[in-house]
Write an enzyme that holds these catalytic residues in place. Structure first.
Site, mmCIF file in Angstrom:
data_model
loop_
_atom_site.group_PDB
_atom_site.id
_atom_site.type_symbol
_atom_site.label_atom_id
_atom_site.label_comp_id
_atom_site.label_asym_id
_atom_site.label_seq_id
_atom_site.Cartn_x
_atom_site.Cartn_y
_atom_site.Cartn_z
ATOM 1 N N ASN A 93 -7.489 1.684 9.837
ATOM 2 C CA ASN A 93 -6.210 1.951 10.496
ATOM 3 C C ASN A 93 -6.430 1.894 11.993
ATOM 4 O O ASN A 93 -7.300 2.584 12.523
ATOM 5 C CB ASN A 93 -5.682 3.353 10.141
ATOM 6 N N HIS A 125 -3.107 10.938 0.665
ATOM 7 C CA HIS A 125 -2.549 10.723 1.998
ATOM 8 C C HIS A 125 -1.977 12.060 2.487
ATOM 9 O O HIS A 125 -0.784 12.203 2.706
ATOM 10 C CB HIS A 125 -1.488 9.612 1.970
ATOM 11 N N TYR A 171 -4.242 1.654 15.782
ATOM 12 C CA TYR A 171 -2.968 1.629 16.501
ATOM 13 C C TYR A 171 -3.120 1.473 18.003
ATOM 14 O O TYR A 171 -2.306 0.857 18.656
ATOM 15 C CB TYR A 171 -2.187 2.932 16.264
ATOM 16 N N ARG A 175 0.857 -1.186 0.000
ATOM 17 C CA ARG A 175 0.000 0.000 0.000
ATOM 18 C C ARG A 175 0.897 1.241 0.000
ATOM 19 O O ARG A 175 1.700 1.428 0.920
ATOM 20 C CB ARG A 175 -0.908 -0.002 1.249
ATOM 21 N N GLU A 186 -7.534 8.339 6.303
ATOM 22 C CA GLU A 186 -7.836 8.956 7.594
ATOM 23 C C GLU A 186 -8.379 10.373 7.523
ATOM 24 O O GLU A 186 -7.765 11.305 8.047
ATOM 25 C CB GLU A 186 -6.590 8.969 8.480
ATOM 26 N N GLU A 219 -3.562 -0.140 8.118
ATOM 27 C CA GLU A 219 -2.389 0.250 8.912
ATOM 28 C C GLU A 219 -2.521 -0.279 10.326
ATOM 29 O O GLU A 219 -3.588 -0.223 10.926
ATOM 30 C CB GLU A 219 -2.231 1.786 9.025
HETATM 31 C C1 PNW Z 1 -1.314 7.332 10.695
HETATM 32 N N1 PNW Z 1 -4.288 7.973 16.414
HETATM 33 O O1 PNW Z 1 -1.899 8.384 11.397
HETATM 34 C C2 PNW Z 1 -0.957 7.834 9.312
HETATM 35 O O2 PNW Z 1 -1.822 7.308 8.324
HETATM 36 C C3 PNW Z 1 0.462 7.628 8.902
HETATM 37 O O3 PNW Z 1 0.804 8.477 7.831
HETATM 38 C C4 PNW Z 1 1.373 7.844 10.097
HETATM 39 O O4 PNW Z 1 2.731 7.816 9.750
HETATM 40 C C5 PNW Z 1 1.043 6.767 11.112
HETATM 41 O O5 PNW Z 1 -0.312 6.834 11.496
HETATM 42 C C6 PNW Z 1 1.893 6.827 12.356
HETATM 43 O O6 PNW Z 1 1.674 8.004 13.067
HETATM 44 C C7 PNW Z 1 -2.457 8.222 12.648
HETATM 45 O O7 PNW Z 1 -4.346 8.994 17.139
HETATM 46 C C8 PNW Z 1 -2.494 9.319 13.488
HETATM 47 O O8 PNW Z 1 -4.753 6.907 16.813
HETATM 48 C C9 PNW Z 1 -3.102 9.250 14.722
HETATM 49 C C10 PNW Z 1 -3.689 8.056 15.132
HETATM 50 C C11 PNW Z 1 -3.642 6.961 14.306
HETATM 51 C C12 PNW Z 1 -3.040 7.040 13.080
#
Ligand code: PNW
Length: 491
Positions: free
Chosen positions: A332, A145, A334, A100, A190, A401
């Site tokens: 995505n 992006h 995290y 991706r 996002e 992601e």
């Molecule tokens: C992503 N959260 O952003 C982006 O898609 C990427 O470009 C970036 O490098 C990656 O995360 C790592 O930061 C996020 O607050 C920003 O949960 C914030 C969150 C999640 C993803």
């Protein structure tokens, strides 16, 4: 049983039951896809070569280095613009099934408008896509992006309703050129992040800081643009091309901070204000914004003395156009947040967070990483997948992601554990909960430019030496682990 009681029962069950399966071999279905992700601005460099126009991120990093943690810019970054053939070899070594990446809008259309197509940009992505296909790695391409052509920001960016038409023109150029060799397209990465941070705050270049207003306008136009691209594809390309189109939405799990009904309800409201803000219009049966957003924002707008709601309305045609406009749900994920019902009085100042009515925190005992916002909470991904399944009738989900910023060194046990622990819960969501997840993407293939955090955070399976003239990539231990997982489909 009351719905919040059902929720608690379910919640406890989903969190608990993955532990203890450590000893068994955990394998994904044979056709499950593993991939890795990057984004143009974070790795390409070559910010102004051969006709590329400036993006809002080029402007920010050049004009305001003080806003970047290490004051660095990615004018060269990992130099993937020149080193892409080497990068494809890294993908081959990993044994993954898809890659991706994103296209820089202003490399294709220097000022964002389709009357001027930059041939070098067209050539570059042809070469990258061809190289991937030659090596049996499926390209999954993100159209947007975050690197908006600066020219479009100068007259409103995502708050300008006309931008939806400009985005359709851009998407058409992409389909015309690459449609026959790309199997999956992601319109937006996002929108919650860039609408909220860019138009509601100052964590992105737009720096509009009109929370509760401009963020809603941004989201509104993004949803229109997404739906319009999908319908344009159906009308103009579907008969001749075999491809799928989806959108990538970020969903950090929102858990109630206590078992008080107030907090449980506030957490659900927070989910509707985050993932629901975008997903409801596209993936729910009725379409449009979530009811709770409509009600809360309409009411609070009235209390604040506005003669109309700060949340815009779609026309009936727009609701129909956007509803069902995705072949897959890109997720995505995290980390996880805790939500507590806010007791603050409504002030006259518009604010997304006041509209949402919840206070956001994280548990101090959750393991830290090198990103302040990212705590390691593996069970959150299973709850997120289950929530999407229930809210939107079990759509096809691909995790676009998931990743972590940890060790800079090569022996990255922490990163390896993060991948394994999150994948365990993804596996449980598929096999025990019947969530329709067909793929997983690790963020990121290699260390890259982490937006306002510059080069200070590393998410890569490959370490990049940004000080070396050839931006040397070196595999971390996690790359060997992930490579084995993607080849064997077993943890
Ligand atoms: C992503 N959260 O952003 C982006 O898609 C990427 O470009 C970036 O490098 C990656 O995360 C790592 O930061 C996020 O607050 C920003 O949960 C914030 C969150 C999640 C993803």
């Amino acid at each position: 049983m009351q719905s919040w009681k059902v929720f608690i029962t379910l919640f406890a069950a989903l969190v608990a039951d993955v532990d203890g399966v450590d000893e068994e071999k955990i394998c994904f279905p044979h056709n499950f896809l593993f991939g890795v992700a990057t984004a143009a601005y974070q790795i390409e460099g070559a910010w102004n070569v051969s006709g590329k126009g400036p993006s809002i991120w080029d402007s920010l990093t050049h004009d305001h280095p003080e806003r970047i943690v290490d004051r660095k810019n990615p004018d060269v970054a990992a130099d993937s613009y020149h080193l892409f053939k080497k990068d494809v070899q890294l993908l081959v070594k990993l044994g993954i099934q898809f890659y991706r990446f994103s296209i820089a809008w202003s490399r294709i259309l220097p000022n964002g408008l389709a009357n001027n197509v930059n041939e070098d940009g067209i050539r570059y992505y042809h070469e990258l896509i061809d190289e991937l296909n030659r090596n049996n790695i499926q390209p999954m391409v993100t159209m947007y992006h975050w690197d908006l052509p600066q020219y479009l920001q100068d007259f409103g960016g995502w708050t300008n309703p006309m931008i939806a038409d400009y985005f359709v023109d851009y998407a058409r150029v992409l389909f015309q050129n690459y449609g026959s060799k790309v199997g999956a397209w992601v319109t937006f990465n996002e929108p919650l992040s860039f609408c909220q941070e860019g138009y509601g705050g100052r964590e992105a270049p737009e720096t509009i800081e009109a929370s509760g207003f401009a963020d809603y306008l941004c989201a509104h136009n993004v949803l229109r643009a997404h739906g319009m691209v999908y319908r344009m594809y159906e009308r103009e390309f579907k008969a001749k091309l075999m491809t799928s189109i989806g959108i990538t939405l970020d969903f950090s799990w929102r858990a109630p901070s206590s078992l008080l009904a107030d907090d449980i309800i506030a957490a659900e409201t927070a989910r509707q204000f985050s993932i629901g803000w975008f997903a409801h219009a596209i993936f729910s049966k009725p379409g449009d914004y979530p009811l709770v957003m409509r009600k809360r924002i309409d009411t609070i707008s009235r209390i604040q003395g506005f003669s109309r709601s700060r949340l815009p309305h779609f026309t009936a045609e727009e609701i129909e156009m956007i509803r069902g406009s995705a072949d897959f749900f890109g997720l995505n994920h995290y980390t996880t947040y805790l939500i507590t019902k806010s007791k603050k009085k409504i002030s006259s100042k518009p604010s997304y967070y006041a509209d949402m009515g919840g206070l956001v925190s994280q548990k101090s005992s959750w393991p830290k990483t090198n990103s302040t916002w990212l705590k390691v909470v593996p069970w959150g991904i299973r709850l997120s997948l289950n929530w999407i399944k229930r809210a939107y009738n079990n759509p096809r989900i691909i995790i676009t992601e998931n990743g972590v910023s940890l060790e800079r060194g090569l022996r990255d046990k922490g990163r390896t554990n993060y991948i394994r622990d999150y994948l365990k819960y993804v596996h449980a969501a598929i096999t025990k909960d019947n969530c329709n997840v067909y793929g997983y993407t690790y963020w990121s293939l290699m260390d890259n430019y982490e937006w306002l955090r510059g080069f200070s955070e590393c998410f890569g399976l490959y370490k990049v030496d940004f000080d070396s003239p050839n931006k040397t990539r070196t595999p971390r231990m996690s790359s060997e682990y992930y490579g084995r997982v993607s080849r064997t489909k077993c943890l």
